[in-house]
Design an enzyme around this catalytic site. Structure first.
Site, short mmCIF file in Angstrom:
data_model
loop_
_atom_site.label_atom_id
_atom_site.label_comp_id
_atom_site.label_asym_id
_atom_site.label_seq_id
_atom_site.Cartn_x
_atom_site.Cartn_y
_atom_site.Cartn_z
N TYR A 156 110.15 43.99 16.83
CA TYR A 156 108.93 43.39 17.12
C TYR A 156 107.79 42.90 16.40
CZ TYR A 156 110.61 44.89 21.72
OH TYR A 156 111.34 45.05 22.98
N ARG A 164 110.35 53.95 31.96
CA ARG A 164 109.51 53.27 32.72
C ARG A 164 109.26 53.67 34.18
NH1 ARG A 164 109.07 48.11 30.20
NH2 ARG A 164 108.90 48.47 28.13
N ASP A 215 102.56 52.95 24.57
CA ASP A 215 104.01 51.94 24.37
C ASP A 215 104.30 52.27 22.97
OD1 ASP A 215 104.70 49.26 25.60
OD2 ASP A 215 104.85 49.19 23.63
O1 CP3 Z 1 106.78 54.77 32.43
C1 CP3 Z 1 106.86 55.00 31.11
O2 CP3 Z 1 108.09 54.80 30.59
C2 CP3 Z 1 105.72 54.96 30.15
C3 CP3 Z 1 105.37 54.39 29.22
C4 CP3 Z 1 106.14 53.41 28.47
C5 CP3 Z 1 105.74 51.82 28.39
N1 CP3 Z 1 106.53 51.35 27.32
C6 CP3 Z 1 104.63 51.22 29.28
C7 CP3 Z 1 104.65 49.89 29.19
C8 CP3 Z 1 107.22 53.32 27.40
C9 CP3 Z 1 108.22 54.69 27.18
C10 CP3 Z 1 107.56 52.15 26.98
C11 CP3 Z 1 108.45 52.02 25.85
C12 CP3 Z 1 108.71 50.69 25.29
N2 CP3 Z 1 107.73 49.86 25.24
C13 CP3 Z 1 109.92 50.43 24.74
C14 CP3 Z 1 111.12 51.07 24.61
C15 CP3 Z 1 111.93 51.31 25.92
C16 CP3 Z 1 112.36 49.84 26.71
O3 CP3 Z 1 112.12 49.93 27.95
O4 CP3 Z 1 113.10 49.46 25.95
C17 CP3 Z 1 109.74 49.12 24.23
C18 CP3 Z 1 110.81 48.18 23.85
C19 CP3 Z 1 108.24 48.64 24.57
C20 CP3 Z 1 107.65 47.34 24.28
C21 CP3 Z 1 107.35 46.79 25.37
N3 CP3 Z 1 106.16 46.91 26.18
C22 CP3 Z 1 107.78 45.34 26.25
C23 CP3 Z 1 109.09 44.79 25.72
C24 CP3 Z 1 106.94 45.42 27.29
C25 CP3 Z 1 107.05 43.93 28.28
C26 CP3 Z 1 108.33 44.25 29.09
C27 CP3 Z 1 107.78 44.79 30.32
O5 CP3 Z 1 108.71 45.41 30.92
O6 CP3 Z 1 106.83 44.59 30.62
C28 CP3 Z 1 105.96 46.16 27.27
C29 CP3 Z 1 104.92 46.44 28.35
C30 CP3 Z 1 104.66 47.61 28.90
N4 CP3 Z 1 105.11 48.79 28.21
C31 CP3 Z 1 104.45 47.79 30.37
C32 CP3 Z 1 104.25 49.12 30.45
C33 CP3 Z 1 104.04 49.90 31.75
C34 CP3 Z 1 104.08 46.79 31.45
C35 CP3 Z 1 102.62 46.50 31.08
C36 CP3 Z 1 101.88 45.76 32.30
O7 CP3 Z 1 102.22 44.55 32.54
O8 CP3 Z 1 101.32 46.34 33.26
#
Ligand code: CP3
Length: 346
Positions: A150, A27, A76
């Site tokens: 999910y 992230r 994602d």
């Molecule tokens: O920087 C990075 O790692 C780039 C890409 C990335 C994202 N999601 C972008 C993202 C990666 C590798 C993920 C993986 C991901 N997504 C996982 C596995 C890793 C983990 O953190 O457990 C999971 C479970 C998800 C599903 C997901 N996507 C959730 C639960 C959320 C919301 C929670 C949160 O932290 O916002 C997202 C949204 C998300 N994915 C954002 C980003 C940058 C936030 C989007 C925003 O609000 O701008």
């Protein structure tokens, strides 16, 4: 000898000596950065992800600021369920919402990455044009069990009970679904590798919610299959969050690299693997909350872990899970700079 970030990363993944350990953060792109918030003020998350130039920009933002050795594709894990026909939205303050859920949508489409995920490949190519050899590019996908968490209804808003119900009430159907998801994950990861990803990470973020015997029965076979198919083409990191009780299976998967969280004693795991004569790279594993501490404390934490790894080849610095949205930029900078200041392996 000074190595490029890409070389450093790939050498560490194959347990070869490096000038210093490579570093990236789960992230690393996203809401911690003001420049990301500026992008997000103009585009919603899915549009950002699916517009290659914007996804490349979000991928590169943390690299420009901190110079990590790995650039992780801005995407994602939930794009696979979306491509299978389940609707995906991101609600403000709520995280991702999948509707219809698996329970409501009995027919699923097969993912054709070249058609459904072409934007991932385009974004990877744009990132490569900018980073060249300076960074390794990482692709990724969610592991089948985590995707199922999910995709199913989430009773009580906990994320794994729905998936476990789906598996436990009809294990034959459950295993069939996990197998199906594994096919989609393999196709997606190979698509990313073909576009230029140097390595990929399989995120089993919810694996730790499973009892050892349930992980072994339901998740381990599909994770091993993914690892073995994908490892023929590029190194793959298997990340089991909260998986200290799952390390036997993680090792048995034959993944060339394991990513572990802070509940695992990383130096002890390294000694155990090294004593077995196998070569397995390890990634991790600071508690992300350490980045809330003052820079000096973060630096000491990095130096202590490096010292405890005692010159072992094959260590990639990372956190045990993703950055919080509220992690201060100074904490990230202190972490990355501390690793950049370390010496090499023997
Ligand atoms: O920087 C990075 O790692 C780039 C890409 C990335 C994202 N999601 C972008 C993202 C990666 C590798 C993920 C993986 C991901 N997504 C996982 C596995 C890793 C983990 O953190 O457990 C999971 C479970 C998800 C599903 C997901 N996507 C959730 C639960 C959320 C919301 C929670 C949160 O932290 O916002 C997202 C949204 C998300 N994915 C954002 C980003 C940058 C936030 C989007 C925003 O609000 O701008």
């Amino acid at each position: 000898m000074m190595m490029s970030g890409r070389e450093r990363f790939l050498r560490a993944l194959s347990c070869e000596p490096v000038d210093r350990p490579p570093v990236w953060l789960m992230r690393q792109a996203g809401r911690t950065l003001p420049e990301y918030r500026a992008l997000r003020a103009e585009h919603d998350f899915l549009a950002l992800m699916k517009t290659p130039a914007l996804a490349a920009e979000a991928t590169l933002q943390p690299i420009r600021r901190f110079g990590m050795d790995g650039a992780v594709l801005f995407s994602d894990i939930l794009v696979i369920p979306e491509a299978m026909g389940l609707g995906l939205t991101f609600e403000k303050g709520e995280g991702p919402v999948i509707a219809p859920t698996l329970e409501q949508a009995p027919t699923l489409r097969s993912v054709a990455p070249a058609r459904d995920l072409a934007w991932q490949a385009d974004a990877i190519r744009l990132v490569r044009e900018e980073v060249r050899d300076r960074q390794a590019i990482l692709g990724f996908a969610g592991a089948p069990f985590t995707l199922l968490c999910y995709m199913t209804e989430r009773p009580g808003k906990t994320s794994s009970a729905g998936a476990k119900r789906w598996l436990f009430e009809d294990p034959v159907r459950g295993l069939r679904m996990l197998d199906r998801l594994a096919d989609e994950v393999i196709a997606t990861l190979l698509h990313q590798i073909a576009a230029g990803a140097d390595a990929v990470q399989l995120f089993d973020t919810w694996a730790g919610d499973l009892a050892p015997e349930d992980y072994h029965r339901f998740a381990h076979p599909v994770n091993s299959r993914i690892v073995n198919e994908v490892a023929k083409k590029a190194p793959i990191l298997l990340y089991l969050k909260n998986g200290a009780h799952l390390l036997d299976d993680a090792l048995a998967s034959r993944a060339p690299a394991l990513a572990v969280d802070w509940r695992v004693d990383l130096p002890a795991l390294a000694r155990r693997i090294d004593a077995s004569g196998r070569k397995v790279a390890l990634q991790g594993n600071l508690d992300p909350d350490w980045l809330l501490a003052p820079p000096d404390a973060i630096r000491r934490k990095v130096e202590d872990l490096h010292a405890a790894m005692a010159g072992r080849t094959g260590h990639i610095f990372n956190l045990g899970h993703g950055l919080h949205p509220f992690t201060p930029v100074e904490g990230i900078a202190a972490f990355v700079q501390a690793v950049q200041g370390l010496g090499g392996d023997r």
